[in-house]
Enzyme design. Structure first.
Site, PDB file in Angstrom:
ATOM      1  N   GLY A 109      34.661  42.766  47.653  1.00 35.06           N
ATOM      2  CA  GLY A 109      35.138  41.611  47.009  1.00 35.06           C
ATOM      3  C   GLY A 109      35.791  40.361  47.791  1.00 35.06           C
ATOM      4  O   GLY A 109      36.643  39.885  47.714  1.00 35.06           O
ATOM      5  N   GLY A 110      35.115  40.103  49.024  1.00 32.07           N
ATOM      6  CA  GLY A 110      35.043  39.472  49.869  1.00 32.07           C
ATOM      7  C   GLY A 110      35.143  38.054  49.876  1.00 32.07           C
ATOM      8  O   GLY A 110      34.966  37.584  50.775  1.00 32.07           O
ATOM      9  N   ASP A 126      30.683  41.367  47.700  1.00 32.74           N
ATOM     10  CA  ASP A 126      30.911  40.804  45.661  1.00 32.74           C
ATOM     11  C   ASP A 126      29.732  40.508  44.945  1.00 32.74           C
ATOM     12  O   ASP A 126      28.648  40.927  45.102  1.00 32.74           O
ATOM     13  CB  ASP A 126      31.097  39.822  46.551  1.00 32.74           C
ATOM     14  CG  ASP A 126      32.697  39.269  45.009  1.00 32.74           C
ATOM     15  OD1 ASP A 126      32.811  39.286  44.032  1.00 32.74           O
ATOM     16  OD2 ASP A 126      33.577  38.646  46.394  1.00 32.74           O
ATOM     17  N   ASP A 182      28.920  45.822  42.755  1.00 36.74           N
ATOM     18  CA  ASP A 182      30.075  45.478  41.715  1.00 36.74           C
ATOM     19  C   ASP A 182      31.257  46.341  41.583  1.00 36.74           C
ATOM     20  O   ASP A 182      30.383  47.544  41.892  1.00 36.74           O
ATOM     21  CB  ASP A 182      29.776  45.960  39.727  1.00 36.74           C
ATOM     22  CG  ASP A 182      30.911  45.231  39.354  1.00 36.74           C
ATOM     23  OD1 ASP A 182      31.781  46.445  39.071  1.00 36.74           O
ATOM     24  OD2 ASP A 182      30.273  45.182  37.882  1.00 36.74           O
ATOM     25  N   PHE A 183      32.419  46.453  42.297  1.00 34.08           N
ATOM     26  CA  PHE A 183      33.334  47.363  42.704  1.00 34.08           C
ATOM     27  C   PHE A 183      33.566  49.349  41.550  1.00 34.08           C
ATOM     28  O   PHE A 183      33.687  50.222  41.993  1.00 34.08           O
ATOM     29  CB  PHE A 183      34.714  47.369  43.231  1.00 34.08           C
ATOM     30  CG  PHE A 183      35.650  46.482  42.059  1.00 34.08           C
ATOM     31  CD1 PHE A 183      35.841  47.400  40.650  1.00 34.08           C
ATOM     32  CD2 PHE A 183      35.691  45.702  42.360  1.00 34.08           C
ATOM     33  CE1 PHE A 183      36.503  46.633  40.416  1.00 34.08           C
ATOM     34  CE2 PHE A 183      36.771  44.426  41.276  1.00 34.08           C
ATOM     35  CZ  PHE A 183      37.380  45.211  40.264  1.00 34.08           C
ATOM     36  N   HIS A 243      45.304  43.312  43.738  1.00 29.81           N
ATOM     37  CA  HIS A 243      46.600  42.636  42.569  1.00 29.81           C
ATOM     38  C   HIS A 243      45.650  41.822  41.272  1.00 29.81           C
ATOM     39  O   HIS A 243      46.758  41.663  40.422  1.00 29.81           O
ATOM     40  CB  HIS A 243      47.513  41.653  43.614  1.00 29.81           C
ATOM     41  CG  HIS A 243      46.301  40.573  43.933  1.00 29.81           C
ATOM     42  ND1 HIS A 243      47.356  39.769  44.925  1.00 29.81           N
ATOM     43  CD2 HIS A 243      45.392  40.145  44.187  1.00 29.81           C
ATOM     44  CE1 HIS A 243      46.934  38.555  45.249  1.00 29.81           C
ATOM     45  NE2 HIS A 243      45.266  38.444  45.045  1.00 29.81           N
TER      46      HIS A 243
END
Length: 424
Positions: free
Chosen positions: A259-260, A284, A305-306, A325
């Site tokens: 997700g960088g 990402d 996709d994580f 978060h």
């Protein structure tokens, strides 16, 4: 009138409190403390400057009446955001920066930009009244460091790519919460942002749809300006914890940034540790990878996709910066378990680079960002207890250490696999 919205006819607070200074008794003490902090500038750490800012905030509030504080919030600050955004979109701040530090007349600026002079004069007058711009004559202004910095994409574009696109989600949060019974929200598909704008798009999709994706990326690129990065030796000892003992093969994965965004963090890592072994991999969604520009060719770009299986196995480190978060515990648990499945026991490390909210005395940047997470993602900044619950109890990883560097600076939560079977 709706029962939930009606204003009470009576109050237990006397109206005179609204026009009296909030806390005059504290003023002498605050002035003394601020003076002590000023004398220590340049001697102690940046924490002294932050403490001084906090005391100055307290002094402002102590001297102000509640009516003045209300007016500052409802007129002053809102008006300032309005004027700043106008200056960004019209090219005002770029022009003033190009003109240098000399005094600049509003009519001349308006003529160069194609703005009606009266309109620009009104906006600049307010920014000067708010202390953000120096008024040196009638309709004549001198740039400040703040207005000069607005010409930097990392600073200015946050106002367009974040605030202008999302502020209704924050300002109308009370309506969102009232409709849902005043509960703490955790559903990423039901946020105050979505409710306020009548959309099912998340923040990133909405901002890109509005044409401000680059602006948001610029803001994210400058997110930590002026704060120490996680790779600073005072925060996390990269050489001792990661480079030493790493697989020296050039084909081995060294650091995977999950997700960088467009690679800001990996660029900084590569610059700081050019001789680190193995590959640096940026992961990402396709929407983000497609926006990558000017990223060093040695950094591998990977659409991912994580929620899916982590394709990079046995990397020395997996890195997640300010992503968890944005999501509820359920989503984060799934992400962390995907990373856990890919980690090599005794070798791999997971590094979570986020704020850890202290139980008392939290810095305003942490609590402010928590409000953004609440309104825009139905998520949260987590306390130490919440992090342990998510990482150890739910995801089955072990927290080796939480590396911290003071107020308003993100911590590094170092995690490892707890066993050799890959089970929690």
């Amino acid at each position: 009138m709706d029962a939930d919205n009606k204003v009470k006819d009576s109050t237990t607070v006397d109206i005179s409190v609204a026009s009296s200074p909030s806390n005059l008794d504290e003023v002498p003490k605050l002035l003394s403390e601020i003076g002590e902090y000023i004398q220590r500038f340049g001697i102690d750490t940046d924490e002294i400057r932050k403490d001084a800012i906090f005391k100055c905030r307290q002094l402002f509030l102590a001297l102000s009446t509640p009516r003045e504080i209300m007016a500052d919030h409802c007129w002053g600050q809102i008006g300032a955001m309005m004027a700043v955004g106008f200056g960004l979109d019209s090219g005002l701040w770029d022009l003033m920066a190009q003109n240098g530090d000399k005094p600049q007349r509003a009519p001349d600026l308006a003529s160069s930009l194609g703005i009606e002079p009266k309109l620009l004069s009104r906006l600049l007058r307010h920014l000067s009244a708010m202390g953000l711009l120096n008024e040196v004559g009638e309709d004549e202004y001198q740039p400040t460091n703040y207005t000069k910095a607005l010409s930097l994409p990392q600073i200015g574009n946050g106002y367009l790519g974040l605030t202008a696109c999302t502020s209704a989600g924050c300002l109308k949060y009370h309506e969102f919460s009232r409709k849902r019974g005043w509960i703490n929200p955790t559903n990423p598909e039901d946020t105050s942002l979505m409710d306020a704008y009548g959309t099912d798009k998340d923040l990133f999709s909405r901002v890109n749809e509005l044409g401000y994706g680059k602006h948001l990326n610029d803001y994210l690129g400058g997110y930590n300006l002026g704060r120490r990065w996680w790779i600073h030796p005072d925060i996390y000892p990269v050489k001792e914890r990661l480079i030493n003992g790493a697989d020296p093969s050039p084909d081995a994965s060294f650091l995977v940034d999950i997700g960088g965004n467009v690679g800001h963090d990996l660029e900084r890592f590569r610059a700081a540790f050019p001789d680190a072994p193995g590959k640096l991999i940026l992961q990402d969604l396709p929407m983000m990878i497609g926006q990558v520009k000017n990223l060093d060719s040695s950094i591998v770009r990977m659409e991912y996709d994580f929620r899916d299986e982590q394709p990079v196995k046995g990397s020395r480190a997996y890195y997640i910066h300010s992503t968890l978060h944005n999501w509820s515990d359920d989503v984060c648990e799934s992400l962390l378990k995907r990373v856990k499945e890919a980690m090599k026991p005794g070798y791999s490390r997971l590094l979570i680079n986020e704020f850890v909210v202290p139980e008392m005395g939290a810095h305003w940047e942490i609590t402010g960002l928590d409000m953004m997470m609440l309104a825009l993602f139905s998520s949260e900044q987590r306390t130490r207890v919440a992090w342990y619950d998510l990482i150890e109890r739910r995801a089955g990883l072990r927290i080796v250490q939480i590396w911290s560097a003071g107020a308003g600076v993100e911590s590094v939560i170092e995690c490892e696999v707890t066993n050799y079977e890959g089970e929690a």
